[in-house]
Design an enzyme around this catalytic site. Structure first.
Site, PDB file in Angstrom:
ATOM      1  N   CYS A  43      49.588  43.197  44.663  1.00  0.00           N
ATOM      2  CA  CYS A  43      49.452  41.658  44.482  1.00  0.00           C
ATOM      3  C   CYS A  43      48.216  41.429  43.413  1.00  0.00           C
ATOM      4  O   CYS A  43      47.301  41.691  43.499  1.00  0.00           O
ATOM      5  CB  CYS A  43      48.778  41.090  45.940  1.00  0.00           C
ATOM      6  SG  CYS A  43      47.769  39.619  45.895  1.00  0.00           S
ATOM      7  N   CYS A  46      45.058  40.036  44.729  1.00  0.00           N
ATOM      8  CA  CYS A  46      44.321  41.179  45.300  1.00  0.00           C
ATOM      9  C   CYS A  46      43.714  42.004  44.076  1.00  0.00           C
ATOM     10  O   CYS A  46      42.328  42.289  44.141  1.00  0.00           O
ATOM     11  CB  CYS A  46      45.271  42.111  45.913  1.00  0.00           C
ATOM     12  SG  CYS A  46      45.709  41.208  47.645  1.00  0.00           S
TER      13      CYS A  46
END
Length: 121
Positions: A43, A46
Site C-alpha cells: 500500500c 502505508c
C-alpha cells in the site's frame, strides 16, 4: 517503545485495548497497515505513513497489525473490516480511550504531521 506486532486474535485484541485503556486511563493505539511484500507494504499510503508513525510512536506503547494481502484486504469479510475495528482504508490508526470510545485517523491523515500530532497527543 516501538510498535509491536499484535499477537492476539482480533476479538481478544479488541477486548484488551478497551480493558487497557480503562485500567491505565491512557489511550491505547492500534496501527493497521497493509501486509508486507518483500519487506515493504503493498500500500503506497502505508509506505508514506510509516516514517511518521514510527517517529510518533517511538516513545509510546502501540500495537501494529497487518490487514492482509491485496486480495485479503479487499475481501469484505476481512476481520479488520468488521466490528469493532471497522477499518475502511489503509493505513488506519485506531485510538481507544478510557471511556471505551473508538476513534480513527485514516489514510493520508496518518502522514499529515499536524493531524497525527493532534490525534496522538
Amino acid at each position: 517503545m516501538p510498535l509491536k506486532q499484535a499477537t492476539l486474535p482480533s476479538d481478544e485484541l479488541a477486548k484488551s485495548l478497551v480493558e487497557q485503556a480503562a485500567s491505565t486511563q491512557e489511550p491505547q493505539y492500534l496501527v493497521v497497515y497493509a501486509s508486507l511484500v518483500r519487506g515493504k507494504s503493498w500500500c503506497p499510503d502505508c509506505q508514506d505513513a510509516e516514517p511518521f508513525v514510527n517517529k510518533k510512536f517511538a516513545g509510546k506503547d502501540a500495537q501494529l497489525i497487518y490487514a492482509g494481502s491485496v486480495s485479503e484486504w479487499r475481501n469484505p469479510s476481512n476481520q479488520w473490516r468488521q466490528e469493532p475495528f471497522n477499518v475502511t482504508n489503509l493505513p488506519t490508526i485506531i485510538k481507544v480511550t478510557s471511556n471505551g470510545k473508538w476513534h480513527k485517523l485514516v489514510e493520508s491523515d496518518v502522514y499529515n504531521q499536524k493531524k497525527l500530532d493532534a490525534f496522538v497527543n
